[in-house]
Design an enzyme around this catalytic site. Structure first.
Site, mmCIF file in Angstrom:
data_model
loop_
_atom_site.group_PDB
_atom_site.id
_atom_site.type_symbol
_atom_site.label_atom_id
_atom_site.label_comp_id
_atom_site.label_asym_id
_atom_site.label_seq_id
_atom_site.Cartn_x
_atom_site.Cartn_y
_atom_site.Cartn_z
ATOM 1 N N HIS A 93 49.349 77.204 31.105
ATOM 2 C CA HIS A 93 49.924 77.385 29.767
ATOM 3 C C HIS A 93 50.710 78.700 29.699
ATOM 4 O O HIS A 93 51.863 78.726 29.248
ATOM 5 C CB HIS A 93 48.789 77.373 28.735
ATOM 6 C CG HIS A 93 49.226 77.630 27.325
ATOM 7 N ND1 HIS A 93 49.409 76.616 26.411
ATOM 8 C CD2 HIS A 93 49.536 78.783 26.669
ATOM 9 C CE1 HIS A 93 49.807 77.132 25.257
ATOM 10 N NE2 HIS A 93 49.876 78.450 25.381
ATOM 11 N N GLU A 94 50.100 79.785 30.189
ATOM 12 C CA GLU A 94 50.790 81.084 30.144
ATOM 13 C C GLU A 94 52.003 81.080 31.071
ATOM 14 O O GLU A 94 53.048 81.635 30.727
ATOM 15 C CB GLU A 94 49.824 82.228 30.514
ATOM 16 C CG GLU A 94 48.584 82.349 29.629
ATOM 17 C CD GLU A 94 48.861 82.341 28.127
ATOM 18 O OE1 GLU A 94 49.986 82.639 27.706
ATOM 19 O OE2 GLU A 94 47.929 82.011 27.355
ATOM 20 N N HIS A 154 55.276 76.721 22.158
ATOM 21 C CA HIS A 154 54.125 75.883 21.823
ATOM 22 C C HIS A 154 54.598 74.502 21.402
ATOM 23 O O HIS A 154 55.672 74.332 20.846
ATOM 24 C CB HIS A 154 53.287 76.532 20.718
ATOM 25 C CG HIS A 154 52.437 77.639 21.239
ATOM 26 N ND1 HIS A 154 52.072 78.728 20.505
ATOM 27 C CD2 HIS A 154 51.888 77.807 22.466
ATOM 28 C CE1 HIS A 154 51.330 79.527 21.251
ATOM 29 N NE2 HIS A 154 51.212 78.995 22.447
ATOM 30 N N CYS A 157 49.116 68.055 25.066
ATOM 31 C CA CYS A 157 50.079 68.759 25.923
ATOM 32 C C CYS A 157 49.546 70.125 26.342
ATOM 33 O O CYS A 157 48.925 70.834 25.554
ATOM 34 C CB CYS A 157 51.409 68.921 25.185
ATOM 35 S SG CYS A 157 52.635 69.850 26.125
ATOM 36 N N CYS A 162 53.567 67.281 28.031
ATOM 37 C CA CYS A 162 54.056 66.038 27.432
ATOM 38 C C CYS A 162 55.461 65.766 27.992
ATOM 39 O O CYS A 162 56.046 66.613 28.668
ATOM 40 C CB CYS A 162 54.076 66.148 25.909
ATOM 41 S SG CYS A 162 55.372 67.231 25.282
ATOM 42 N N CYS A 220 58.108 68.475 26.937
ATOM 43 C CA CYS A 220 57.963 69.776 27.601
ATOM 44 C C CYS A 220 58.273 69.661 29.087
ATOM 45 O O CYS A 220 58.812 70.585 29.703
ATOM 46 C CB CYS A 220 56.557 70.320 27.395
ATOM 47 S SG CYS A 220 56.218 70.808 25.696
HETATM 48 ZN ZN LIG Z 1 50.629 79.835 24.099
HETATM 49 ZN ZN LIG Z 2 54.572 69.355 24.934
#
Ligand SMILES: [Zn+2]
Ligand SMILES: [Zn+2]
Length: 181
Positions: free
Chosen positions: A134-135, A144, A150, A169, A172
């Site tokens: 995520h980071e 975000h 996701c 997703c 993204c």
């Molecule tokens: Zn974040």
């Molecule tokens: Zn996404």
């Protein structure tokens, strides 16, 4: 335009178990298909300790890291055991600036379930991988995402980390492929 593949370094701050670093590196390679290397440990970020909160200020650590020159590494994921915060939140699992160079992953809150019980090691590793990816997604310019499954969905609590998947997703994913081109 260069077609050179981006490389990511994973660096422990202080005494971080090798297995956690390896899990994170493996997921970066497997999920984002980026070259990844684990670097030798650096000192834990005592300079970022907030004596009133007894937590570590993520922004101060990132600022320090962004000032270091990591040759040959496009992005840096620093992994630490300390509890992180940013002023508007009581705590964060990780932190990164969109398009920045360095992201943080804190293992501190990943080893407890919301009900206080201890999850199996495999769950802790999956959480660490999700926070790290995520980071890294933020470092690669992703924002975000509203889709709960996701990887780029914002997680305020550990239950939300568990709810999201290790995958982006469709939207993204297309955005990231475009960024990595
Ligand atoms: Zn974040
Ligand atoms: Zn996404």
């Amino acid at each position: 335009m260069t077609s050179k593949k981006k490389s990511v370094s994973v660096v422990p701050l202080g005494d971080v178990p090798e297995v956690d670093l390896q899990v994170i590196a493996d997921h970066i390679i497997g999920c984002f298909k980026l070259t990844t290397q684990i670097l030798p440990p650096m000192d834990p970020p005592e300079y970022a300790l907030d004596e009133r909160r007894l937590q570590y200020n993520a922004a101060i650590i990132i600022e320090m890291f962004e000032s270091i020159h990591f040759s040959d590494h496009d992005k840096v994921i620093a992994v630490l055991n300390q509890d992180l915060f940013i002023p508007i939140f009581t705590h964060v699992f990780g932190e990164a600036r969109q398009g920045g160079k360095c992201g943080l992953v804190s293992l501190y809150r990943l080893a407890k379930n919301p009900d206080g019980s201890t999850p199996p090691k495999s769950t802790i590793h999956e959480r660490a991988a999700k926070v790290a990816l995520h980071e890294l997604g933020h470092l690669l310019d992703l924002l975000h995402c509203e889709h709960k499954k996701c990887l780029m969905h914002f997680s305020g609590g550990i239950d939300e980390v568990d709810e999201m998947s290790l995958d982006l997703c469709e939207y993204c994913s297309i955005y990231l492929q475009d960024k990595l081109r």
